[in-house]
Write a protein that holds these residues in place. Structure first.
Motif, PDB file in Angstrom:
ATOM      1  N   LEU A  69     -14.131   2.124 -20.592  1.00 42.60           N
ATOM      2  CA  LEU A  69     -14.279   1.619 -21.957  1.00 42.60           C
ATOM      3  C   LEU A  69     -14.250   0.095 -22.040  1.00 42.60           C
ATOM      4  N   SER A  70     -13.831  -0.580 -20.974  1.00 41.99           N
ATOM      5  CA  SER A  70     -13.702  -2.031 -21.004  1.00 41.99           C
ATOM      6  C   SER A  70     -14.109  -2.627 -19.664  1.00 41.99           C
ATOM      7  N   ASP A  71     -14.663  -3.834 -19.722  1.00 45.89           N
ATOM      8  CA  ASP A  71     -14.960  -4.561 -18.485  1.00 45.89           C
ATOM      9  C   ASP A  71     -14.050  -5.787 -18.339  1.00 45.89           C
ATOM     10  N   LYS A  72     -12.951  -5.807 -19.101  1.00 41.75           N
ATOM     11  CA  LYS A  72     -11.972  -6.886 -18.974  1.00 41.75           C
ATOM     12  C   LYS A  72     -10.933  -6.518 -17.922  1.00 41.75           C
ATOM     13  N   VAL A  73     -10.139  -7.501 -17.514  1.00 44.99           N
ATOM     14  CA  VAL A  73      -9.170  -7.306 -16.432  1.00 44.99           C
ATOM     15  C   VAL A  73      -8.229  -6.146 -16.767  1.00 44.99           C
ATOM     16  N   PRO A  74      -8.096  -5.164 -15.868  1.00 48.33           N
ATOM     17  CA  PRO A  74      -7.210  -4.020 -16.097  1.00 48.33           C
ATOM     18  C   PRO A  74      -5.785  -4.301 -15.604  1.00 48.33           C
ATOM     19  N   TYR A  75      -4.936  -3.284 -15.714  1.00 54.95           N
ATOM     20  CA  TYR A  75      -3.511  -3.418 -15.428  1.00 54.95           C
ATOM     21  C   TYR A  75      -3.064  -2.276 -14.517  1.00 54.95           C
ATOM     22  N   VAL A  76      -2.009  -2.531 -13.733  1.00 58.15           N
ATOM     23  CA  VAL A  76      -1.404  -1.508 -12.886  1.00 58.15           C
ATOM     24  C   VAL A  76       0.077  -1.406 -13.226  1.00 58.15           C
ATOM     25  N   PHE A  77       0.554  -0.175 -13.481  1.00 58.15           N
ATOM     26  CA  PHE A  77       1.992   0.052 -13.631  1.00 58.15           C
ATOM     27  C   PHE A  77       2.606   0.299 -12.262  1.00 58.15           C
ATOM     28  N   CYS A  78       3.735  -0.342 -11.994  1.00 56.45           N
ATOM     29  CA  CYS A  78       4.430  -0.155 -10.712  1.00 56.45           C
ATOM     30  C   CYS A  78       5.460   0.963 -10.829  1.00 56.45           C
ATOM     31  N   HIS A  79       4.965   2.195 -11.007  1.00 57.96           N
ATOM     32  CA  HIS A  79       5.856   3.337 -11.170  1.00 57.96           C
ATOM     33  C   HIS A  79       6.151   4.044  -9.856  1.00 57.96           C
ATOM     34  N   SER A  80       5.239   3.966  -8.917  1.00 59.11           N
ATOM     35  CA  SER A  80       5.456   4.540  -7.594  1.00 59.11           C
ATOM     36  C   SER A  80       4.357   4.026  -6.672  1.00 59.11           C
ATOM     37  N   ARG A  81       4.602   4.115  -5.371  1.00 57.88           N
ATOM     38  CA  ARG A  81       3.635   3.617  -4.393  1.00 57.88           C
ATOM     39  C   ARG A  81       2.294   4.342  -4.531  1.00 57.88           C
ATOM     40  N   GLN A  82       2.337   5.671  -4.663  1.00 57.43           N
ATOM     41  CA  GLN A  82       1.091   6.426  -4.750  1.00 57.43           C
ATOM     42  C   GLN A  82       0.335   6.099  -6.023  1.00 57.43           C
ATOM     43  N   ARG A  83       1.061   5.937  -7.128  1.00 58.88           N
ATOM     44  CA  ARG A  83       0.391   5.626  -8.383  1.00 58.88           C
ATOM     45  C   ARG A  83      -0.256   4.245  -8.335  1.00 58.88           C
ATOM     46  N   ILE A  84       0.413   3.290  -7.688  1.00 56.05           N
ATOM     47  CA  ILE A  84      -0.188   1.966  -7.502  1.00 56.05           C
ATOM     48  C   ILE A  84      -1.474   2.083  -6.696  1.00 56.05           C
ATOM     49  N   HIS A  85      -1.408   2.829  -5.589  1.00 52.37           N
ATOM     50  CA  HIS A  85      -2.587   2.961  -4.732  1.00 52.37           C
ATOM     51  C   HIS A  85      -3.730   3.663  -5.464  1.00 52.37           C
ATOM     52  N   ASP A  86      -3.403   4.680  -6.267  1.00 49.87           N
ATOM     53  CA  ASP A  86      -4.442   5.378  -7.027  1.00 49.87           C
ATOM     54  C   ASP A  86      -5.206   4.407  -7.924  1.00 49.87           C
ATOM     55  N   VAL A  87      -4.464   3.625  -8.697  1.00 49.59           N
ATOM     56  CA  VAL A  87      -5.112   2.745  -9.677  1.00 49.59           C
ATOM     57  C   VAL A  87      -5.849   1.609  -8.964  1.00 49.59           C
ATOM     58  N   LEU A  88      -5.276   1.072  -7.902  1.00 44.92           N
ATOM     59  CA  LEU A  88      -5.978   0.031  -7.150  1.00 44.92           C
ATOM     60  C   LEU A  88      -7.289   0.561  -6.585  1.00 44.92           C
ATOM     61  N   GLU A  89      -7.275   1.795  -6.105  1.00 46.83           N
ATOM     62  CA  GLU A  89      -8.512   2.363  -5.566  1.00 46.83           C
ATOM     63  C   GLU A  89      -9.557   2.540  -6.675  1.00 46.83           C
ATOM     64  N   MET A  90      -9.115   2.929  -7.861  1.00 42.27           N
ATOM     65  CA  MET A  90     -10.054   3.077  -8.974  1.00 42.27           C
ATOM     66  C   MET A  90     -10.620   1.720  -9.392  1.00 42.27           C
ATOM     67  N   ILE A  91      -9.794   0.694  -9.394  1.00 49.49           N
ATOM     68  CA  ILE A  91     -10.274  -0.651  -9.714  1.00 49.49           C
ATOM     69  C   ILE A  91     -11.286  -1.119  -8.678  1.00 49.49           C
ATOM     70  N   ALA A  92     -10.999  -0.830  -7.400  1.00 46.61           N
ATOM     71  CA  ALA A  92     -11.938  -1.202  -6.345  1.00 46.61           C
ATOM     72  C   ALA A  92     -13.281  -0.492  -6.537  1.00 46.61           C
ATOM     73  N   ILE A  93     -13.241   0.782  -6.895  1.00 50.36           N
ATOM     74  CA  ILE A  93     -14.484   1.527  -7.134  1.00 50.36           C
ATOM     75  C   ILE A  93     -15.270   0.887  -8.270  1.00 50.36           C
ATOM     76  N   ALA A  94     -14.576   0.536  -9.367  1.00 49.25           N
ATOM     77  CA  ALA A  94     -15.258  -0.062 -10.517  1.00 49.25           C
ATOM     78  C   ALA A  94     -15.909  -1.386 -10.152  1.00 49.25           C
ATOM     79  N   ARG A  95     -15.294  -2.136  -9.234  1.00 44.78           N
ATOM     80  CA  ARG A  95     -15.853  -3.426  -8.817  1.00 44.78           C
ATOM     81  C   ARG A  95     -16.836  -3.307  -7.662  1.00 44.78           C
ATOM     82  N   GLY A  96     -17.001  -2.123  -7.122  1.00 45.58           N
ATOM     83  CA  GLY A  96     -17.906  -1.957  -5.992  1.00 45.58           C
ATOM     84  C   GLY A  96     -17.329  -2.494  -4.695  1.00 45.58           C
TER      85      GLY A  96
END
Length: 520
Positions: free
Chosen positions: A197-224
């Motif tokens: 829904l947005s192309d502005k800078v996203p955010y990551v919650f530091c709730h757990s190691r796996q959750r951080i990795h999940d969101v970082l991987e999704m951000i990487a996919i969005a950026r190619g």
């Protein structure tokens, strides 16, 4: 558009009253263009260099003599290897000033956050300013539906507003918590919605190691990018809230380590409440805050030297009758500005916040928020969190408050545009031509620039009382309600490459099928 002083055909030269934005109901909401503002005005510095240094020295004494508890085994080990005194049983870490100075020497002075849209890149540091949405409330509210638990639909609407309004530069995590989504997969649904829904800078919650990795991987996919490529391409950020006084819990310490290793900035922000989690005297409260911040900064550099990190502040007093944080007070404003001075002492970016304890988008909310914002900007802050939508001490995100805050932010950005004083703007020829007793409504420069000469509000109503009553007597909060709904109607999703969208959808489906990730 008709302006005051413009003669129209058949008017006999009479002056027509200027129409305000309130008259143009079918027009799109007027906005400032997308840009990242800079603050080139002189910065307010409340303390002398000696006083700043006194806080720094006091913080070093706290770190060396009292120490800080680190509830994360790997964090303890990183400090031990660096030469800190570590008591494994109590998890107490005492950090020498040599370790602190070595870490501060590797902290970058600024960081550029990229997105899948290069035009939305943001610089954090220097004289640059950027604003985020509210982050983290469990509830949301508007005039039509009242106060309610956040849902994914509400979350998505806030992300749409963040995308729509140009003066909001970064997405602030969960502008409201989508409580209708199960916790193990909530971070996946939220990140997917934010990236689509947005192309502005996203955010990551530091709730757990796996959750951080999940969101970082999704951000990487969005950026190619690959996850490894993301390590050298800062693309997101996260807040680390210290468990004041003098403690880092497992998720926060782990978050610093993981984000640093992936090259993504953390905003180290002690939750310093003078009289509650810190000494009641603001000097002592700032010394504790600074010690806690320095500890997190050191940990980030031990995990990865050169990792971007931002000095955060939320220090304020408490109401001694209720124990509630005193957001938007003069003490809060002074703490913000001193914290920015400390960040400059360490040659690093700073984070501040726009906060209010008001339970409604009323005059109290506006006054407290304005105090926070102006203190942060005039004090030289860089990244301003919770700048749109925060209400009720952070328990509620308000749709009307979001729009009111956007108006406030646009006013501030317009204020930061410097005046141009030169031969043209001094207008001596026009002054001579009009002369005593004349008017400048029809002067050439007025006619050429009347649409752009001054800041144009989208929220204010400049009509006289009679016209305002005829239009329904709607105050600013009710107008904000109409405007947020209009903004949602006008919102357009940003384009996204088909392959990236497909990969995001596949990742979401796969990780949900695997059960997501728990909190730590």
């Amino acid at each position: 558009m008709e302006v005051a002083g413009e003669a129209t055909p058949g008017s006999g030269g009479r002056l027509r009253p200027r129409r305000t934005g309130a008259h143009r109901r079918d027009a799109r909401i007027p906005q400032l263009p997308w840009k990242q503002p800079c603050n080139r005005y002189p910065i307010v510095e409340l303390l002398s260099a000696d006083e700043v240094e006194a806080i720094h020295r006091a913080s070093l004494q706290v770190l060396e003599r009292v120490g800080i508890n680190i509830h994360h085994p790997e964090g303890l080990e990183l400090f031990r290897r660096a030469g800190a005194v570590v008591d494994a049983e109590s998890r107490r870490v005492r950090i020498g000033r040599d370790i602190v100075e070595a870490a501060l020497a590797t902290v970058p002075a600024s960081v550029t956050l990229g997105t899948r849209n290069p035009e939305r890149s943001i610089v954090v540091g220097g004289d640059h300013l950027c604003f985020t949405t509210v982050l983290g409330p469990p509830y949301c509210s508007d005039l039509a539906r009242g106060r309610r638990p956040g849902a994914l639909a509400d979350y998505c609407d806030f992300v749409r507003l963040a995308q729509y309004f140009n003066v909001v530069h970064l997405n602030g995590g969960s502008p409201v918590e989508p409580q209708d989504v199960a916790i193990p997969v909530r971070h996946l649904e939220a990140a997917h919605a934010m990236l689509v829904l947005s192309d502005k800078v996203p955010y990551v919650f530091c709730h757990s190691r796996q959750r951080i990795h999940d969101v970082l991987e999704m951000i990487a996919i969005a950026r190619g990018l690959t996850l490894d490529e993301l390590r050298d391409a800062p693309s997101t950020y996260s807040i680390i809230n210290v468990n004041s006084p003098l403690q880092y819990d497992f998720p926060m310490a782990g978050g610093i380590i993981e984000m640093a290793r992936f090259g993504q900035p953390t905003l180290i922000t002690p939750f310093t409440l003078a009289g509650a989690s810190a000494p009641v005297r603001m000097g002592g409260a700032l010394a504790v805050q600074n010690a806690e911040a320095l500890c997190g900064i050191v940990l980030s550099q031990l995990a990865r030297p050169g990792a971007p990190v931002v000095y955060g502040s939320a220090a304020t007093g408490v109401d001694m009758r209720s124990g509630a944080p005193d957001y938007g007070s003069p003490d809060f404003a002074k703490a913000i500005q001193v914290s920015a001075q400390l960040a400059r002492r360490y040659r690093m970016p700073s984070r501040m916040s726009v906060m209010t304890s008001s339970t409604a988008p009323d005059v109290q909310a506006a006054l407290q928020s304005q105090m926070c914002l102006f203190a942060a900007v005039s004090g030289g802050g860089n990244l301003i969190m919770h700048a749109a939508g925060w209400l009720e001490g952070g328990l509620c995100a308000s749709f009307e408050k979001f729009v009111i805050d956007v108006e406030m932010l646009q006013n501030l950005v317009s204020y930061l545009d410097p005046l141009r004083i030169d031969e043209e703007t001094l207008s001596l020829d026009e002054i001579a031509e009009v002369g005593p007793g004349g008017h400048f409504f029809a002067a050439p420069s007025t006619m050429a620039t009347y649409e752009t000469a001054f800041y144009q509000s989208f929220l204010y109503d400049l009509r006289n009382y009679g016209s305002w009553v005829e239009a329904g007597s709607r105050d600013a909060t009710r107008r904000a309600h109409d405007l947020y709904q209009k903004a949602l109607r006008e919102y357009e999703p940003p384009p996204m490459e088909t392959d990236a969208r497909a990969r995001l959808d596949e990742f979401l489906a796969r990780r949900k099928a695997e059960g997501g990730a728990p909190l730590e």
